[in-house]
Design an enzyme around this catalytic site. Structure first.
Site, PDB file in Angstrom:
ATOM      1  N   CYS A   1     117.776  24.255 -74.563  1.00  0.00           N
ATOM      2  CA  CYS A   1     119.052  24.891 -75.007  1.00  0.00           C
ATOM      3  C   CYS A   1     119.278  26.185 -74.188  1.00  0.00           C
ATOM      4  O   CYS A   1     118.416  26.550 -73.572  1.00  0.00           O
ATOM      5  CB  CYS A   1     118.529  25.086 -76.673  1.00  0.00           C
TER       6      CYS A   1
ATOM      7  N   ARG B   1     122.439  23.588 -69.824  1.00  0.00           N
ATOM      8  CA  ARG B   1     121.199  23.664 -70.446  1.00  0.00           C
ATOM      9  C   ARG B   1     121.214  22.483 -71.809  1.00  0.00           C
ATOM     10  O   ARG B   1     120.243  22.296 -72.178  1.00  0.00           O
ATOM     11  CB  ARG B   1     120.569  24.880 -70.945  1.00  0.00           C
TER      12      ARG B   1
ATOM     13  N   TRP C   1     120.584  21.278 -77.175  1.00  0.00           N
ATOM     14  CA  TRP C   1     120.553  19.884 -76.872  1.00  0.00           C
ATOM     15  C   TRP C   1     119.372  19.518 -77.647  1.00  0.00           C
ATOM     16  O   TRP C   1     118.047  19.908 -77.584  1.00  0.00           O
ATOM     17  CB  TRP C   1     119.729  19.752 -75.246  1.00  0.00           C
TER      18      TRP C   1
ATOM     19  N   ASN D   1     115.410  28.561 -78.039  1.00  0.00           N
ATOM     20  CA  ASN D   1     115.120  27.398 -76.899  1.00  0.00           C
ATOM     21  C   ASN D   1     113.724  27.217 -77.082  1.00  0.00           C
ATOM     22  O   ASN D   1     112.858  27.939 -76.706  1.00  0.00           O
ATOM     23  CB  ASN D   1     115.802  27.813 -75.822  1.00  0.00           C
ATOM     24  N   GLY D   2     113.228  25.708 -77.224  1.00  0.00           N
ATOM     25  CA  GLY D   2     111.930  25.457 -77.116  1.00  0.00           C
ATOM     26  C   GLY D   2     111.593  24.609 -78.378  1.00  0.00           C
ATOM     27  O   GLY D   2     112.575  24.069 -78.966  1.00  0.00           O
TER      28      GLY D   2
ATOM     29  N   GLU E   1     116.584   8.974 -54.384  1.00  0.00           N
ATOM     30  CA  GLU E   1     117.676  10.007 -54.575  1.00  0.00           C
ATOM     31  C   GLU E   1     118.969   9.602 -55.051  1.00  0.00           C
ATOM     32  O   GLU E   1     119.760  10.059 -55.906  1.00  0.00           O
ATOM     33  CB  GLU E   1     117.413  11.241 -53.753  1.00  0.00           C
TER      34      GLU E   1
ATOM     35  N   LYS F   1     121.281   9.540 -58.378  1.00  0.00           N
ATOM     36  CA  LYS F   1     122.562  10.314 -58.509  1.00  0.00           C
ATOM     37  C   LYS F   1     123.679   9.366 -59.030  1.00  0.00           C
ATOM     38  O   LYS F   1     124.459   9.715 -59.924  1.00  0.00           O
ATOM     39  CB  LYS F   1     122.985  10.879 -57.140  1.00  0.00           C
TER      40      LYS F   1
ATOM     41  N   GLU G   1     123.082   8.725 -62.865  1.00  0.00           N
ATOM     42  CA  GLU G   1     123.054   9.973 -63.805  1.00  0.00           C
ATOM     43  C   GLU G   1     124.574  10.278 -63.875  1.00  0.00           C
ATOM     44  O   GLU G   1     124.945  10.629 -64.940  1.00  0.00           O
ATOM     45  CB  GLU G   1     122.054  10.917 -63.892  1.00  0.00           C
TER      46      GLU G   1
ATOM     47  N   HIS H   1     110.762  -9.359 -52.844  1.00  0.00           N
ATOM     48  CA  HIS H   1     109.685  -9.849 -53.914  1.00  0.00           C
ATOM     49  C   HIS H   1     110.222  -9.640 -55.199  1.00  0.00           C
ATOM     50  O   HIS H   1     109.514  -9.434 -56.165  1.00  0.00           O
ATOM     51  CB  HIS H   1     108.538  -8.911 -53.341  1.00  0.00           C
TER      52      HIS H   1
ATOM     53  N   LYS I   1     120.368  20.274 -67.828  1.00  0.00           N
ATOM     54  CA  LYS I   1     120.045  20.773 -66.479  1.00  0.00           C
ATOM     55  C   LYS I   1     118.465  20.989 -66.404  1.00  0.00           C
ATOM     56  O   LYS I   1     117.805  20.480 -65.655  1.00  0.00           O
ATOM     57  CB  LYS I   1     120.733  22.037 -65.974  1.00  0.00           C
TER      58      LYS I   1
END
Ligand code: M6R
Length: 613
Positions: free
Chosen positions: A2, A31, A80, A106-107, A485, A489, A492, A508, A608
């Protein structure tokens, strides 16, 4: 995970802190953004007011017309969700029974269940399902016992276990904001006639450039003219720890682009150059390479994009230093840390320096005596602070949730490291080393030329791909981590299912999904003499099944047969190919997100910085 912010001001200097709280919080929205809230001491009445609800910050601000209020001090939170669904009661701030104490956090408080039970037995009434609410009730409990809020705060901290950045406001001490940090990031911003707290620097940059990065275990309070920090009951002398930040506010804002993600893609040429100059003018790489040289096992780790940069390091390390490197995804550290000892080196790649999986991997290796090298973009963040050596990327603040510019600057820093290891081991000569470093100066130019050459075609390509539900991105050798990568992108930000594979592996199993029109993007990386013919075979295999084939490659792949669209990013060697191949993939993801009406800066379900395991 958060974001928290707090401000306290002398009303003669700052008549109303509310705009600072709102603006500061908005810059922390990356965040987490499933709910938001404010607690503040109202001007004049000195009442404690609280507004909070589910939704993005703007929605909550508008719903309660928060900006119409005047405050002398306040705290705010963007959430979050970890414990408890995102709804009004679970939104922060959380209050004690008498609504005199407000807490943002936050945590995760690991032992909250026992504490809650204990408090309930003592008659405390809980309103939410969160771990955080125990802090408000513990404060209330000890404040009643001690009749001194700071003592109550210290007693509370002794009771809680876990990760936290806390900011607390208490109606009885209206111009003071209490804080504590353990694991989760927290900084103090020093102003004239005010002081503030936040989870990061950009959220405070509009108001101050002077910061104190709090260390784990530190707690205290801020007032408009005072900062007081303690650790283990001892006063902490903080004045020599004040750092002045030179990032411009514009660096942290959108710079005229519609989204941070696009701005951050477009600024890659500049930040690559800045990272390059930073690395050649510091001894960070040399110091880190010394440590690798003394190791007999080298591991590298990271999460998401940072893991993909780690895979690029493995490639260059094999190419330039003939050094085997074991890469692993940070959250899987248990399997790998068993193999660590005092002759091991671990490179931890993390743009934020706060990702808990990467931090736990670091700690597990460190406990076994391994030496740690951090690659990070955030000075003073936890991972660099707990590492033996750090190489900083100089990408500036990255606000878009999708990592873009930090990826290529990580790749650059890691390429420096592989080259240095190569010369220190005698695999490449000093003059070869100097020449390769000189050539790396063109990383920014490669990104710039590629952006120019690919932008238009990507705009056309997204019209073709926007209806697709799936796509493959395939590469070989250096192209493999770049494909991973690219696929991350696309997934997401556009929510299209994109999967990356080594092109040879596609036969395969994955090829079974291919039917007419299925998009397959191939990455044409150097060296052409080894890879072009094989990639040509893979393109034909896909074409034979009716796939829609797209090539993003360096010069030389234009004449591949069976390709529907070719993006030629220019003539680039193995050393520079990542900077040319990556931007078109980022632009593809970005444009798909925009055309599909997604918010590329705040993709759903993501944050993030991921500070929960
Ligand atoms: O801050 P870090 O580099 O440690 O973050 C690691 C991942 O969480 C991050 O790369 C994530 O995968 C991004 N959303 C990728 O765009």
């Amino acid at each position: 995970m958060c974001g928290i912010v707090g401000v306290t001001a002398d009303p003669d200097q700052v008549p109303n802190v509310m705009p600072m709280l709102v603006q500061g919080l908005k810059r922390l929205e990356y965040r987490g953004y499933d709910s938001a809230g404010f607690a503040f001491i109202e001007c004049g009445s000195y009442n404690l007011k609280v507004f909070k609800n589910r939704g993005k910050i703007d929605e909550v601000v508008n719903q309660y017309m928060v900006s119409n209020y005047c405050a002398v001090a306040g705290i705010a939170h963007t959430r979050w969700a970890t414990h408890g669904e995102p709804n009004q009661v679970n939104a922060h701030p959380h209050l004690d029974c008498d609504s005199e104490i407000a807490v943002v956090h936050n945590g995760i408080i690991k032992n909250f269940a026992e504490l809650r039970e204990w408090l309930v037995e003592k008659g405390h009434q809980f309103r939410s399902d969160t771990d955080t609410e125990v802090v408000a009730h513990l404060l209330e409990h000890f404040n009643r016992e001690e009749n001194d809020f700071f003592t109550a705060f210290k007693k509370t901290l002794q009771m809680i276990e876990g990760a936290y950045a806390l900011a607390i406001i208490y109606r009885g001490e209206p111009s003071r904001i209490y804080f504590a940090r353990n694991v989760s990031p927290l900084l103090i911003g020093l102003g004239i006639g005010f002081n503030m707290l936040s989870s990061d620097i950009p959220s405070m940059l509009a108001y101050t450039r002077k910061f104190i990065v709090l260390n784990d275990g530190e707690y205290g309070y801020i007032e408009p003219y005072k900062v007081y920090i303690e650790r283990d009951g001892e006063l902490v002398e903080w004045r020599r720890r004040v750092t002045t930040i030179t990032w411009s506010l514009e660096d942290a804002e959108k710079g005229g682009y519609p989204h941070y993600m696009l701005k951050e893609i477009m600024e890659q040429p500049r930040v690559l150059y800045e990272t390059y100059t930073g690395l050649v003018s510091s001894n960070e790489v040399e110091k880190a390479a010394e440590l690798l040289l003394g190791a007999n096992k080298i591991f590298i780790t990271g999460a998401g994009t940072s893991y993909h940069a780690s895979l690029v390091f493995m490639y260059y390390s094999s190419l330039f230093a003939k050094e085997p490197v074991i890469p692993f995804i940070a959250s899987e550290y248990t399997t790998y840390s068993r193999l660590a000892d005092e002759n091991t080196a671990l490179i931890v790649v993390s743009q934020s320096g706060e990702t808990i999986d990467s931090l736990q991997a670091l700690r597990a290796f460190k406990n076994r005596g391994a030496k740690i090298i951090a690659i990070s973009n955030v000075i003073g963040s936890s991972i660099p602070r707990e590492s033996d050596r750090t190489i900083y990327t100089r990408a500036g603040p990255e606000i878009g949730v999708a990592a873009t510019k930090t990826f290529l600057t990580q790749v650059l820093a890691l390429t420096f490291l592989a080259l240095r290891l190569g010369v220190d081991k005698g695999i490449i000569t000093k003059s070869e080393y100097r020449e390769l470093i000189e050539r790396l100066k063109k990383a920014g130019e490669a990104a710039s030329i590629s952006i120019e050459k690919s932008s238009r075609i990507i705009e056309r390509l997204v019209m073709k791909l926007k209806e697709s539900r799936n796509m493959y991105i395939l590469g070989r050798e250096l192209g493999v981590p770049l494909a991973y990568e690219g696929a991350l992108k696309v997934k997401e930000v556009s929510y299209i299912h994109a999967e990356a594979y080594p092109a040879g592996e596609s036969k395969h199993g994955p090829i079974a999904l291919v039917e007419p029109g299925f998009p397959v993007v191939f990455l044409g990386t150097p060296p052409l003499e080894n890879l072009k013919e094989k990639l040509q075979g893979n393109v034909m295999e896909m074409k034979a099944r009716g796939a829609s084939t797209i090539i993003i490659g360096v010069k030389g792949y234009e004449d591949i047969r069976g390709a529907d669209i070719v993006i030629n990013t220019g003539e680039w060697s193995e050393l520079l190919a990542p900077y040319a191949i990556t931007p078109p993939l980022q632009l593809l993801a970005y444009r798909l997100a925009v055309i599909l009406g997604r918010d590329p800066d705040k993709p759903r379900n993501l944050a993030k910085t991921v500070t929960v395991e």
